[in-house]
Design an enzyme around this catalytic site. Structure first.
Site, PDB file in Angstrom:
ATOM      1  N   GLY A 229     -41.546  12.520  94.327  1.00 54.94           N
ATOM      2  CA  GLY A 229     -41.380  11.449  93.493  1.00 54.94           C
ATOM      3  C   GLY A 229     -39.991  11.938  92.627  1.00 54.94           C
TER       4      GLY A 229
ATOM      5  N   CYS B  68     -44.614   6.031  65.301  1.00 59.25           N
ATOM      6  CA  CYS B  68     -45.285   6.436  64.021  1.00 59.25           C
ATOM      7  C   CYS B  68     -46.413   7.679  64.516  1.00 59.25           C
ATOM      8  CB  CYS B  68     -45.746   5.347  63.171  1.00 59.25           C
ATOM      9  SG  CYS B  68     -44.317   4.599  62.257  1.00 59.25           S
ATOM     10  N   GLU B  69     -46.117   8.558  65.135  1.00 57.28           N
ATOM     11  CA  GLU B  69     -46.808   9.832  65.579  1.00 57.28           C
ATOM     12  C   GLU B  69     -45.639  10.996  65.581  1.00 57.28           C
ATOM     13  OE1 GLU B  69     -49.621   9.960  67.441  1.00 57.28           O
ATOM     14  OE2 GLU B  69     -50.183   7.727  67.550  1.00 57.28           O
TER      15      GLU B  69
HETATM   16  C1  LIG Z   1     -47.645  12.159  91.755  1.00 60.11           C
HETATM   17  C2  LIG Z   1     -47.823  12.445  93.042  1.00 60.11           C
HETATM   18  C3  LIG Z   1     -46.482  12.832  93.900  1.00 60.11           C
HETATM   19  C4  LIG Z   1     -45.230  13.168  93.323  1.00 60.11           C
HETATM   20  O1  LIG Z   1     -45.455  14.242  92.448  1.00 60.11           O
HETATM   21  P1  LIG Z   1     -43.792  14.773  92.120  1.00 60.11           P
HETATM   22  O2  LIG Z   1     -43.979  16.003  91.248  1.00 60.11           O
HETATM   23  O3  LIG Z   1     -43.044  13.526  91.411  1.00 60.11           O
HETATM   24  O4  LIG Z   1     -42.955  15.188  93.568  1.00 60.11           O
HETATM   25  C5  LIG Z   1     -46.838  13.159  95.318  1.00 60.11           C
HETATM   26  N1  LIG Z   1     -48.030  12.870  95.940  1.00 60.11           N
HETATM   27  C6  LIG Z   1     -49.208  12.272  95.117  1.00 60.11           C
HETATM   28  C7  LIG Z   1     -50.733  12.032  95.774  1.00 60.11           C
HETATM   29  C8  LIG Z   1     -49.267  12.206  94.049  1.00 60.11           C
HETATM   30  O5  LIG Z   1     -50.028  11.948  93.183  1.00 60.11           O
END
Ligand SMILES: *Cc1c(COP(=O)(O)O)cnc(C)c1O
Length: 411
Positions: free
Chosen positions: A270, A337-338
């Site tokens: 990700g 407001c935190e």
């Molecule tokens: C969140 C997640 C990812 C991605 O993680 P990154 O740290 O953004 O690379 C991949 N696989 C699963 C199952 C996830 O929950």
């Protein structure tokens, strides 16, 4: 970094102009950067049969998903809504991996109906799956290798008391269930956490996965999840993707030879693909000196970027209204407001009211984790492609705050 040669441009587009045109706060993504990251990963694993399954949850705008599709990736979805979003963006069901945790069996059945690959992460669900589908629907099993990985406790999901995956210590039980229902297990999966720095962690996970894989005869792929660390500061260390690629590919090829099939190797990045592509542009509302520090209060906060408060995440901040001039130390805070600290004790070019600040590494888990807390509106999103800015999400309006609220009219 994203901000080219300190001229504060992205693919030639002036960030200050964008802030003027679309207002602040504003998310801006560099499409070129995302494509570069995909290519880099493909290059690092060019000696094996790689499938990238982009982790949708990091940044789920349909245009980003379409860009991934164009670059040749598949996707990983963690909810049925993400599955629908990926289908909507044009992915074929077979390109989608569905990796849920703590969902109902009904949701899993819906995903099977949609034709996506199912990744099961607990034994009761495996039994339901067997009872309902027998060996008719292929599936993947998520194992937890109990490796301590990742930047901090909140993003490490592979440890012993993590809720994710089926403990590798329960492999015998898994095999019994697989046998009892004649399950068609074609993939095994591990995802140990985020911000993993070195190849050794991936290799350790790989060895555990290989050991488990020897117990399954019909595998088509092994999935190593996501979690590559990205650079947060100039000169920051990030996962050396070429090194990981080289080492993991070598181990993988060796295993495939022994297993007797050329398996696919899957990754679900990700952050690695989108983090550095994104900036959150915010405007300075106030510069406030106290005896202890100088606060810079901006027109955004944890409602738009929760990572600093939630994970102690580090986001570099640049004053893009100032090319020259002296630097001072500031603590940048949001308007929620935190306690809402975006970045503490940072050196910025002297800040004045009205200046625009760029918060870096805002591509992953920025907009996708945003909320309407304090009844604030969510910002628009801009995607820069081929040197041109495209609005890919409109700024919310007050009617979005009222949407779905029911005034019962008797109070
Ligand atoms: C969140 C997640 C990812 C991605 O993680 P990154 O740290 O953004 O690379 C991949 N696989 C699963 C199952 C996830 O929950």
């Amino acid at each position: 970094m994203n901000i080219e040669d300190q001229q504060f441009r992205m693919q030639g587009v002036s960030l200050n102009e964008l802030a003027k045109t679309y207002g602040t706060p504003l998310y801006v993504y560099d499409g070129q950067k995302i494509l570069e990251k995909v290519s880099l990963l493909q290059k690092a694993f060019s000696s094996v049969n790689l499938k990238i399954k982009y982790a949708t949850k990091a940044l789920s705008n349909i245009n980003i998903l379409k860009l991934m599709k164009k670059a040749g990736t598949g996707v990983d979805a963690v909810s049925i809504e993400e599955v629908h979003l990926c289908l909507h963006a044009g992915f074929d069901p077979h390109e989608i991996m569905y990796t849920p945790n703590s969902v109902s069996f009904d949701e899993i059945k819906s995903a099977v109906d949609l034709g996506v690959m199912i990744n099961i992460d607990n034994i009761p669900m495996l039994e339901h799956f067997g009872t309902f589908f027998g060996n008719e629907v292929p599936l993947c099993i998520r194992l937890n290798p109990h490796i301590l990985a990742g930047g901090n406790a909140k993003i490490s999901v592979g440890h012993i008391d993590s809720k994710f995956g089926i403990s590798i210590l329960q492999l015998k039980h898994v095999l019994k269930v697989v046998q009892a229902y004649d399950l068609n297990v074609i993939g095994l999966h591990v995802h140990t956490g985020s911000d993993i720095l070195d190849a050794e962690v991936f290799l350790k996970g790989a060895e555990i996965l290989f050991d488990a894989a020897r117990e399954f005869k019909e595998l088509k792929f092994l999935d190593f999840g996501g979690g590559f660390k990205v650079a947060y500061k100039p000169h920051d260390i990030s996962t050396d993707i070429m090194e990981v690629g080289e080492k993991v590919s070598a181990a993988f090829r060796k295993f495939c030879k022994e297993y007797g099939t050329e398996l696919e190797i899957w990754f679900e990045p990700g952050k690695f693909l989108v983090s550095e592509s994104g900036l959150l542009l915010v405007k300075v509302n106030v510069v406030k000196s106290t005896p202890a520090s100088t606060f810079v209060g901006v027109d955004s906060g944890l409602n738009h970027l929760i990572r600093p408060m939630m994970y102690d995440a580090y986001h570099d901040v640049v004053n893009i209204s100032k090319l020259e001039g002296p630097e001072r130390v500031y603590t940048i805070v949001g308007y929620i407001c935190e306690t809402d600290t975006i970045a503490a004790d940072r050196k910025l070019k002297e800040v004045q009211e009205g200046d625009i600040l760029a918060i870096k590494n805002a591509g992953a888990y920025g907009f996708s984790m945003s909320s309407n807390y304090n009844s604030r509106l969510r910002p628009p999103e801009i995607l820069i492609l081929n040197g041109k800015a495209h609005i890919i999400r409109e700024r919310e309006t007050f009617s979005d705050i009222l949407k779905n609220q029911v005034d019962i009219g008797i109070i």
